[in-house]
Every structure is written in C-alpha cells, then in structure tokens.
Scaffold this motif. Sequence first.
Motif, PDB file in Angstrom:
ATOM      1  N   MET A 108     127.629  52.926 107.435  1.00 61.61           N
ATOM      2  CA  MET A 108     126.299  53.253 106.978  1.00 61.61           C
ATOM      3  C   MET A 108     125.330  52.433 107.844  1.00 61.61           C
ATOM      4  O   MET A 108     124.234  51.967 107.306  1.00 61.61           O
ATOM      5  N   GLY A 109     125.290  52.488 109.178  1.00 66.27           N
ATOM      6  CA  GLY A 109     124.543  51.858 110.009  1.00 66.27           C
ATOM      7  C   GLY A 109     125.023  51.189 111.120  1.00 66.27           C
ATOM      8  O   GLY A 109     126.335  51.339 111.334  1.00 66.27           O
ATOM      9  N   GLN A 110     124.443  50.341 111.670  1.00 67.96           N
ATOM     10  CA  GLN A 110     124.628  49.437 112.929  1.00 67.96           C
ATOM     11  C   GLN A 110     124.014  48.156 112.817  1.00 67.96           C
ATOM     12  O   GLN A 110     122.815  47.909 112.205  1.00 67.96           O
ATOM     13  N   ASP A 115     116.362  44.373 111.984  1.00 69.15           N
ATOM     14  CA  ASP A 115     115.886  45.123 110.734  1.00 69.15           C
ATOM     15  C   ASP A 115     116.605  44.445 109.509  1.00 69.15           C
ATOM     16  O   ASP A 115     116.728  45.307 108.491  1.00 69.15           O
ATOM     17  N   GLY A 116     117.124  43.222 109.862  1.00 63.98           N
ATOM     18  CA  GLY A 116     117.953  42.667 108.679  1.00 63.98           C
ATOM     19  C   GLY A 116     119.433  43.230 108.312  1.00 63.98           C
ATOM     20  O   GLY A 116     119.694  43.030 107.227  1.00 63.98           O
ATOM     21  N   ILE A 117     119.877  43.810 109.380  1.00 64.55           N
ATOM     22  CA  ILE A 117     121.183  44.558 108.926  1.00 64.55           C
ATOM     23  C   ILE A 117     122.127  43.708 109.851  1.00 64.55           C
ATOM     24  O   ILE A 117     122.308  43.884 111.070  1.00 64.55           O
ATOM     25  N   GLY A 118     122.862  43.064 108.887  1.00 58.90           N
ATOM     26  CA  GLY A 118     123.893  42.109 109.572  1.00 58.90           C
ATOM     27  C   GLY A 118     125.404  42.626 108.885  1.00 58.90           C
ATOM     28  O   GLY A 118     125.562  43.621 108.561  1.00 58.90           O
ATOM     29  N   PRO A 119     126.519  41.999 109.488  1.00 55.23           N
ATOM     30  CA  PRO A 119     127.800  42.110 109.061  1.00 55.23           C
ATOM     31  C   PRO A 119     127.976  42.456 107.533  1.00 55.23           C
ATOM     32  O   PRO A 119     128.826  43.685 107.118  1.00 55.23           O
ATOM     33  N   ARG A 120     127.502  41.838 106.817  1.00 56.97           N
ATOM     34  CA  ARG A 120     127.595  42.185 105.244  1.00 56.97           C
ATOM     35  C   ARG A 120     126.962  43.454 104.931  1.00 56.97           C
ATOM     36  O   ARG A 120     127.717  44.221 104.148  1.00 56.97           O
ATOM     37  N   LEU A 122     126.941  45.882 106.730  1.00 56.85           N
ATOM     38  CA  LEU A 122     127.764  47.169 107.019  1.00 56.85           C
ATOM     39  C   LEU A 122     129.100  47.241 106.427  1.00 56.85           C
ATOM     40  O   LEU A 122     130.107  47.822 106.812  1.00 56.85           O
ATOM     41  N   GLY A 123     129.194  45.901 105.475  1.00 61.44           N
ATOM     42  CA  GLY A 123     130.692  45.928 104.979  1.00 61.44           C
ATOM     43  C   GLY A 123     131.648  45.476 105.679  1.00 61.44           C
ATOM     44  O   GLY A 123     133.148  45.739 105.496  1.00 61.44           O
ATOM     45  N   LEU A 124     131.516  44.757 106.980  1.00 56.85           N
ATOM     46  CA  LEU A 124     132.431  44.526 107.674  1.00 56.85           C
ATOM     47  C   LEU A 124     133.351  43.290 106.967  1.00 56.85           C
ATOM     48  O   LEU A 124     134.542  43.027 107.439  1.00 56.85           O
ATOM     49  N   ASP A 125     132.777  42.659 105.888  1.00 61.57           N
ATOM     50  CA  ASP A 125     133.596  41.836 105.160  1.00 61.57           C
ATOM     51  C   ASP A 125     134.756  42.461 104.659  1.00 61.57           C
ATOM     52  O   ASP A 125     136.099  41.959 104.614  1.00 61.57           O
ATOM     53  N   VAL A 126     134.539  43.913 104.197  1.00 64.34           N
ATOM     54  CA  VAL A 126     135.652  44.670 103.550  1.00 64.34           C
ATOM     55  C   VAL A 126     136.436  44.985 104.443  1.00 64.34           C
ATOM     56  O   VAL A 126     137.626  45.318 104.363  1.00 64.34           O
TER      57      VAL A 126
END
Length: 200
Positions: A108-110, A115-120, A122-126
């Motif tokens: 759901m993004g990169q 822009d305040g878009i980090g690993p969390r 993007l669900g990278l913890d999941v």
Amino acid sequence: MKHAPLVESLIEAFTCLPGVGPRSAQRMAYALLERGREDGRQLAGALTAAMDGVRHCQRCRNYAEHDLCPICQDPRRDAGLVCIVASPADVLALEQSGEYRGHYFVLMGQLSPLDGIGPRELGLDVLEQRLNEGQIQELILATGTTVEGEATAHYVLDLAREAGVSVSRIAQGVPMGGDLEFVDGATLAQALRGRRPFST
C-alpha cells in the motif's frame, strides 16, 4: 458564479479523487444533477457499501470483504511463493498475466520517510512475522525502480535474508514488441544489467 451549498459540497467531494480538479469535478457534478440522478444514487450506494465493507486482508493486506481475500483463501495457490507489490493495482496486473500462482503481500505504498511512510505504515512488521513463521520459501520483489521503490526492495531483502528466505526480482527492461530506438537509456541499462542466458 456561486453555487448552491449542496452543489458546492458535491463538487468539492469529487475533487478528493486523484487527477480531478475543480473543473472536472464541476462537470461530474453537473452531469449527475442534470441527467444522472439515478446513477448518482447508485454511485452513493456503492461508495457507502465499499467504504463500510472493504478492509485489508489479514495475510496480504490486499482489499478484502472478509478476513482473507479470495487469493489467500484459494488452496490451489502456492503459499511458499510470495510476491511483494506496492498496490492492489499491481496485484491485478500480475493476475491478468496468468503466469503467477503464488500469494502476494501488498505494501500500500513505498518507503518515503519525508512523507512519513516508514516500515510500519507498509505493514513490514506483518511481513517479518510471516517470514519468521517458516512457510514462505521465496519472495519475489515487484516494486518500482524509483528511489522509493529501490529503498523498499532493499529493506524487504534485509528482512528476507534474516529469515533465511530466498529473494528474486521481476525482470525489468525492454517491453515485448518494443523497438530499442524508442526505449530510454535508463531502461536499456537496466535491461543490460538484468540479461540472462538465451536458450531455445
């Protein structure tokens, strides 16, 4: 010209869509009000139903109406093969190819710290949790070649290496039916770097 408040509100509502400016929004609003009232009611109903009923799949984060999307529910799919994509539109594109029979993970993004878009986000913890469960054998990276796409790919690569999961990347370069004279230099460079043995 000043619109009635309800008309103004309708026009403003359409401007929330990507690529729709004030003029396009005004044309849409006028079209519905002038000759599409029933279509407008149908649109309103579909919007309400989708906003209330669509969620994210608990396994892959794609759009779903239940806990799992249809792809994650399909027992014929290869659960050991997971393709990492940026959006549900990428899933649709890959599904239309008819070549892929594994599962997906939709970011759901990169990654974009500015822009305040980090690993969390993007669900990278999941994804990390799924990798550590041991069922995934291979990740296929299908992120874009932008700076954000490359940063995301490298982050996922590190997660996969820590979990002992092999990683591949979709081939990139010259499109089918394309002539080299019309392909940009960066794409040609990528195609040359990604070359592979030719066999019949």
